[in-house]
Design an enzyme around this catalytic site. Structure first.
Site, PDB file in Angstrom:
ATOM      1  N   GLY A 175      11.167  43.771 -36.648  1.00 31.62           N
ATOM      2  CA  GLY A 175       9.909  43.325 -37.230  1.00 31.62           C
ATOM      3  C   GLY A 175       9.250  42.285 -36.348  1.00 31.62           C
ATOM      4  O   GLY A 175       9.775  41.925 -35.289  1.00 31.62           O
ATOM      5  N   ASP A 294       8.753  26.616 -45.036  1.00 28.04           N
ATOM      6  CA  ASP A 294       8.135  27.936 -45.204  1.00 28.04           C
ATOM      7  C   ASP A 294       9.014  28.828 -46.085  1.00 28.04           C
ATOM      8  O   ASP A 294       9.344  29.954 -45.723  1.00 28.04           O
ATOM      9  CB  ASP A 294       7.892  28.573 -43.833  1.00 28.04           C
ATOM     10  CG  ASP A 294       6.835  29.671 -43.895  1.00 28.04           C
ATOM     11  OD1 ASP A 294       6.117  29.759 -44.910  1.00 28.04           O
ATOM     12  OD2 ASP A 294       6.722  30.445 -42.924  1.00 28.04           O
TER      13      ASP A 294
HETATM   14  N1  LIG Z   1      18.633  37.581 -38.679  1.00 31.15           N
HETATM   15  C1  LIG Z   1      17.937  38.646 -39.041  1.00 31.15           C
HETATM   16  N2  LIG Z   1      18.563  39.787 -39.393  1.00 31.15           N
HETATM   17  C2  LIG Z   1      17.847  40.881 -39.772  1.00 31.15           C
HETATM   18  N3  LIG Z   1      16.508  40.925 -39.834  1.00 31.15           N
HETATM   19  C3  LIG Z   1      15.822  39.812 -39.494  1.00 31.15           C
HETATM   20  C4  LIG Z   1      16.499  38.625 -39.076  1.00 31.15           C
HETATM   21  N4  LIG Z   1      15.571  37.679 -38.827  1.00 31.15           N
HETATM   22  C5  LIG Z   1      14.384  38.240 -39.070  1.00 31.15           C
HETATM   23  N5  LIG Z   1      14.519  39.531 -39.476  1.00 31.15           N
HETATM   24  C6  LIG Z   1      13.435  40.442 -39.834  1.00 31.15           C
HETATM   25  O1  LIG Z   1      12.509  40.465 -38.788  1.00 31.15           O
HETATM   26  C7  LIG Z   1      11.181  40.496 -39.303  1.00 31.15           C
HETATM   27  C8  LIG Z   1      10.390  39.359 -38.697  1.00 31.15           C
HETATM   28  O2  LIG Z   1      10.968  38.128 -39.114  1.00 31.15           O
HETATM   29  P1  LIG Z   1      10.342  36.721 -38.789  1.00 31.15           P
HETATM   30  O3  LIG Z   1      11.228  35.697 -39.388  1.00 31.15           O
HETATM   31  O4  LIG Z   1      10.068  36.628 -37.340  1.00 31.15           O
HETATM   32  O5  LIG Z   1       8.937  36.760 -39.463  1.00 31.15           O
HETATM   33  P2  LIG Z   1       8.496  36.696 -40.975  1.00 31.15           P
HETATM   34  O6  LIG Z   1       9.483  35.903 -41.757  1.00 31.15           O
HETATM   35  O7  LIG Z   1       8.252  38.093 -41.431  1.00 31.15           O
HETATM   36  O8  LIG Z   1       7.127  35.931 -40.849  1.00 31.15           O
HETATM   37  P3  LIG Z   1       6.924  34.405 -40.441  1.00 31.15           P
HETATM   38  O9  LIG Z   1       7.043  34.333 -38.964  1.00 31.15           O
HETATM   39  O10 LIG Z   1       5.578  34.090 -40.929  1.00 31.15           O
HETATM   40  O11 LIG Z   1       7.989  33.602 -41.144  1.00 31.15           O
HETATM   41  C9  LIG Z   1      11.293  40.438 -40.816  1.00 31.15           C
HETATM   42  O12 LIG Z   1      11.185  41.755 -41.323  1.00 31.15           O
HETATM   43  C10 LIG Z   1      12.678  39.917 -41.063  1.00 31.15           C
HETATM   44  O13 LIG Z   1      13.200  40.447 -42.262  1.00 31.15           O
END
Ligand SMILES: Nc1ncnc2c1ncn2[C@@H]1O[C@H](COP(=O)(O)OP(=O)(O)OP(=O)(O)O)[C@@H](O)[C@H]1O
EC number: 2.7.11.1
Length: 484
Positions: A175, A294
């Site tokens: 993502g 957040d």
């Molecule tokens: N450790 C992880 N294991 C599995 N999936 C993850 C992990 N970290 C993030 N993701 C997935 O990757 C995607 C992007 O996550 P990210 O935390 O970068 O952004 P977000 O939480 O969607 O938005 P923001 O940056 O505004 O917090 C999401 O779908 C999240 O569920």
């Protein structure tokens, strides 16, 4: 040619033909040819643009699909809004409480302490130093250097992460968030990781990277996504997290899950309790405490047993134990940000408690904090929620996708916790540790029931007395087990 051998242009010479009038609007031939040529060029350009546009949109769809490659995790559209304005107008806070019910507290004046000192980034810079790398912007350019153990995790070379993610292949994209793309990877010891490739600008992303590495690297808790390492090479900044394999809460609450949600009431409460424990550990188990900033459903990752793991500490800042501070830039996600944080930039753990209250409402109702597709009175979850509680229609708040309804007292307890978390007076909000106990207390009988049970049985079992025992964590500098 004439008989005399001189050149005599005939009536049908090409220039004559070009200037002769045609039957098409009596236009001369060269004009008609010009128009035709222009039309042909326009058609060609249009076809070219159309093909390019189609190709781009196909790429986007492919990217969307790989986002959740397991196929079991529901997709949702996300709206991430970063609030940048430092709006000191307290009217926005007053507008928050519109229902005018006497059960709810009137908004109070918010005192802005402009003199508060910004205390960010106080982590001592231990993390990257112990690894011998320079995460602060100085580049670690020697790609051949072997990955090092840095105490809490590992320093990864870019090469290693390239191999782990198969060259940062599109297929491995999980993502994309506000801070960059997240890839699934398998590192050389065979473990699966999530690699967050941070945006390469010189400003916020790098700052957040430093904060995350220094402050979060050593934090370990069952309900927090563990940072297992990082990479800082040249302009590249990457964070390597443990991989959480069952999507995030937002997808399960708002994605297409069919007529019955797999998230039963009990699972939802388990998720709420785990999330509260993770946050309680950040607030009360660490010195200096960490404010997440957040808290939202997309930042709650879930494993196959529905154990929640709070992710994305990119926005977290370290705080001195007694201090709150004013940030120059209010960040967070629309709908979850506490009124005082949005309007003054005043930040402390109470802002996380407010966001947790919104999250709990979302868990109970299955509704997003802001949903413009709903009727006017229901777009704002807080307003609708308060109104429903005030008019004693609490049962109608429960997500219709929950098949088995919660008991009235379990529901009442959860609703009251929500309302306490979003108290406009941040000082009156409960601490995360208290919220854990309030949520968990639901497992035990209420006092009145205890009393009647005691009357029946003068020697109650140990379990009956547990609800009366509430212990709070001591700040012992990071004993995660206390909260597990
Ligand atoms: N450790 C992880 N294991 C599995 N999936 C993850 C992990 N970290 C993030 N993701 C997935 O990757 C995607 C992007 O996550 P990210 O935390 O970068 O952004 P977000 O939480 O969607 O938005 P923001 O940056 O505004 O917090 C999401 O779908 C999240 O569920």
């Amino acid at each position: 040619m004439s008989d005399s051998g001189e050149y005599a242009p005939s009536d049908n010479s090409i220039p004559d033909k070009l200037t002769s009038k045609t039957s098409f609007l009596s236009l001369k031939l060269y004009i008609v040819i010009g128009i035709l040529l222009l039309c042909a060029v326009s058609v060609f350009v249009a076809i070219f643009l159309f093909i390019r546009l189609k190709k781009n949109s196909r790429n986007r769809i492919v990217k969307m699909r790989v986002k959740h490659s397991s196929g079991l995790i529901p997709l949702v559209s996300k709206e991430i809004v970063e609030i940048k304005a430092l709006d000191r107008n307290v009217n926005s806070v007053k507008a928050e409480d519109k229902i005018g019910n006497k059960d709810f507290k009137e908004p109070e004046e918010i005192k802005i302490e402009i003199d508060e000192i910004v205390k960010g980034g106080k982590g001592g810079g231990g993390g990257e130093k112990s690894g011998g790398s320079d995460a602060s912007g100085g580049s670690r350019s020697d790609v051949s250097v072997e990955a090092e153990n840095i105490g809490w995790g590992r320093w990864y070379t870019l090469k290693e992460l390239e191999v782990a993610t198969r060259g940062f292949a599109e297929d491995n994209i999980i993502g994309e968030g506000g801070y960059g793309v997240v890839y699934r990877g398998v590192v050389n010891d065979g473990s699966v990781v999530a690699v967050k490739n941070l945006l390469n600008n010189k400003g916020q992303a790098e700052k957040e990277f430093k904060v995350e590495v220094e402050a979060i690297g050593k934090v370990r808790h069952k309900n927090l996504v563990g940072l297992v390492g990082y990479c800082a090479e040249g302009a590249q900044r990457m964070l390597v997290y443990e991989y959480v394999d069952n999507g995030n809460l937002e997808q399960w609450l708002h994605g297409d899950v069919g007529p019955v949600s797999p998230l039963t009431w009990d699972i939802r409460m388990k998720i709420a309790i785990g999330t509260a424990k993770g946050l309680a550990y950040l607030h009360e188990g660490l010195e200096p405490k960490v404010v997440h900033r957040d808290v939202k459903s997309s930042n709650i990752l879930l494993d196959r047993k529905w154990i929640p793991k709070v992710s994305d500490f990119g926005l977290a800042k370290l705080l001195g134990s007694e201090a709150s501070y004013v940030t120059t830039r209010v960040m967070g996600t629309f709908g979850y940000v506490s009124p005082e944080y949005a309007s003054t930039g005043m930040l402390n753990e109470g802002s996380d408690v407010y966001s947790f209250g919104i999250l709990l409402m979302e868990i109970i109702t299955g509704r997003s904090p802001i949903d413009y597709s709903r009727p006017a009175g229901e777009m704002n979850l807080v307003d609708w929620f308060k109104g429903m509680v005030a008019s004693r229609r609490g049962e109608e708040l429960v997500d219709p996708l929950i098949e088995v309804q919660p008991s009235p007292r379990a529901l009442k307890r959860a609703l009251l916790i929500c309302l306490r978390c979003i108290d406009l007076d941040a000082n009156k909000r409960p601490k995360m540790g208290q919220i854990v106990h309030m949520l968990e207390a639901d497992d035990f009988p209420f006092r009145s029931e205890l009393r009647s049970a005691r009357e029946k049985d003068p020697h109650p079992s140990r379990a009956d007395n547990v609800s009366a025992k509430i212990t709070y964590p001591s700040k012992n500098g990071g004993d995660g087990d206390r909260w597990r």
